[in-house]
Every structure is written in structure tokens, then in C-alpha cells.
Design a protein around this motif. Sequence first.
Motif, PDB file in Angstrom:
ATOM      1  N   LEU A 269       0.804  -1.246  -0.002  1.00  0.00           N
ATOM      2  CA  LEU A 269       0.044   0.112  -0.107  1.00  0.00           C
ATOM      3  C   LEU A 269       1.077   1.464   0.044  1.00  0.00           C
ATOM      4  N   ILE A 270       1.777   1.360   0.671  1.00  0.00           N
ATOM      5  CA  ILE A 270       2.834   2.206   0.725  1.00  0.00           C
ATOM      6  C   ILE A 270       3.532   2.740  -0.683  1.00  0.00           C
TER       7      ILE A 270
ATOM      8  N   SER B 143       4.052   5.705  -5.785  1.00  0.00           N
ATOM      9  CA  SER B 143       4.168   5.428  -7.187  1.00  0.00           C
ATOM     10  C   SER B 143       3.281   6.410  -7.772  1.00  0.00           C
ATOM     11  N   ARG B 144       1.867   6.802  -7.088  1.00  0.00           N
ATOM     12  CA  ARG B 144       1.152   7.725  -8.141  1.00  0.00           C
ATOM     13  C   ARG B 144       1.415   9.233  -7.587  1.00  0.00           C
TER      14      ARG B 144
ATOM     15  N   ALA C 271      -1.965  13.465  -3.605  1.00  0.00           N
ATOM     16  CA  ALA C 271      -1.838  14.306  -2.564  1.00  0.00           C
ATOM     17  C   ALA C 271      -1.792  13.607  -1.167  1.00  0.00           C
ATOM     18  N   LEU C 272      -1.928  12.132  -1.439  1.00  0.00           N
ATOM     19  CA  LEU C 272      -1.982  11.436  -0.221  1.00  0.00           C
ATOM     20  C   LEU C 272      -0.566  10.668  -0.058  1.00  0.00           C
ATOM     21  N   GLU C 273      -0.349  10.122   1.300  1.00  0.00           N
ATOM     22  CA  GLU C 273       1.075   9.357   1.578  1.00  0.00           C
ATOM     23  C   GLU C 273       0.552   8.640   2.871  1.00  0.00           C
ATOM     24  N   ILE C 274       1.342   7.521   3.036  1.00  0.00           N
ATOM     25  CA  ILE C 274       1.200   6.620   4.213  1.00  0.00           C
ATOM     26  C   ILE C 274       2.648   6.941   4.896  1.00  0.00           C
TER      27      ILE C 274
END
Length: 169
Positions: A42-43, A48-49, A52-55
Motif C-alpha cells: 500500500l505504501i 508510485s502515484r 496528494a496522499l501518502e502513508i
Amino acid sequence: MQQLKSRIEAVLFVTARALSLDEIAAYVDTEPEQAEEALLELIMDYSSRDGALEIDDEDGYILQVKEEYSDIVEKICPIDLSAAVLRTLSIIAIKKSIRQSELVKMRSNAYEHIAELVEKGLVSKHKDKNGRSINLKVTPKFKEYFKLKGDINLLAKQLEKEIDEKKNN
């Protein structure tokens, strides 16, 4: 694996704090090893995209907005602090760096305030040279939040104004 990743993503989406691997595994009813494998995938998916979101996995796992988009989030969801927490924050800011024990002597309920301020990213905690005492100081996010340009006297006046406004509301 995709279903497990989606379930973990849902857990991270609805929590407002970083979760340990064991907590995540318990929420999705799987073994920590399986949860970790899914989390790593998931990280990688998020990194890779160009979204605006990240883990973030520094102090547990949390789904968050990337730093470059934080200004937009602040406009929509500004940080709300009580007058008591603002008073604690003002002491830290005016002192520039203060031992946690000294702050607690000044404000007996400071531990809760410190936890809230650290969680909101306005204050950082660092151990001093002897490794036993904890020092507190404001972060760059603090200056951004109050729209300050480094003048400590302006800072003190701004904080007092915020406190007075909270008292009167």
C-alpha cells in the motif's frame, strides 16, 4: 491481498492518529506479518502515484496529506486550540526552548497540552544532552499557523490576542 490492502486503507482513512502494526492487524483480523506485507504494498502504491496522499510510517502508520498540500488543508480544517492550550503554547514560544519539567511546574496540566501540541505538529520534543530531560520548542508549522516571520515579540502579542479572543467567545 488486494482486499486486505483495501481493508487496511479503510482503517488508516478513518483514524486520526498513527497506528502500530499490531493495532492494524487486530482491526483487520489478520496476522501482523500479513498486515505488514499489505502495508508495504500500500505504501508503494501511494508513493508510485502522483497524488496528494501518502502513508507515513515514522511513528506508526498514518494516511496523511503530503506536506506540499498542507496549506490547502489548513484553509479547510484549521487547527483549533483551546485558550488553556494556547497559554501553554505561548510559554513554549516565548521561552524558545523550555524543559518539560519546568513547564509542568508553571502549568500543572501541561502534559495533556504538550501531547496535543505535539500531535498537531506545533511543538517538538527533544532530549537534552544528559538524555533524561525533555526540551520543548515550537516547530516551523507553528510559525506558519500564526503567520509569523520570526519576531518573538510579535509572536507573544499574537498569542495573547488569540487567547483573549477565545476567552470572549
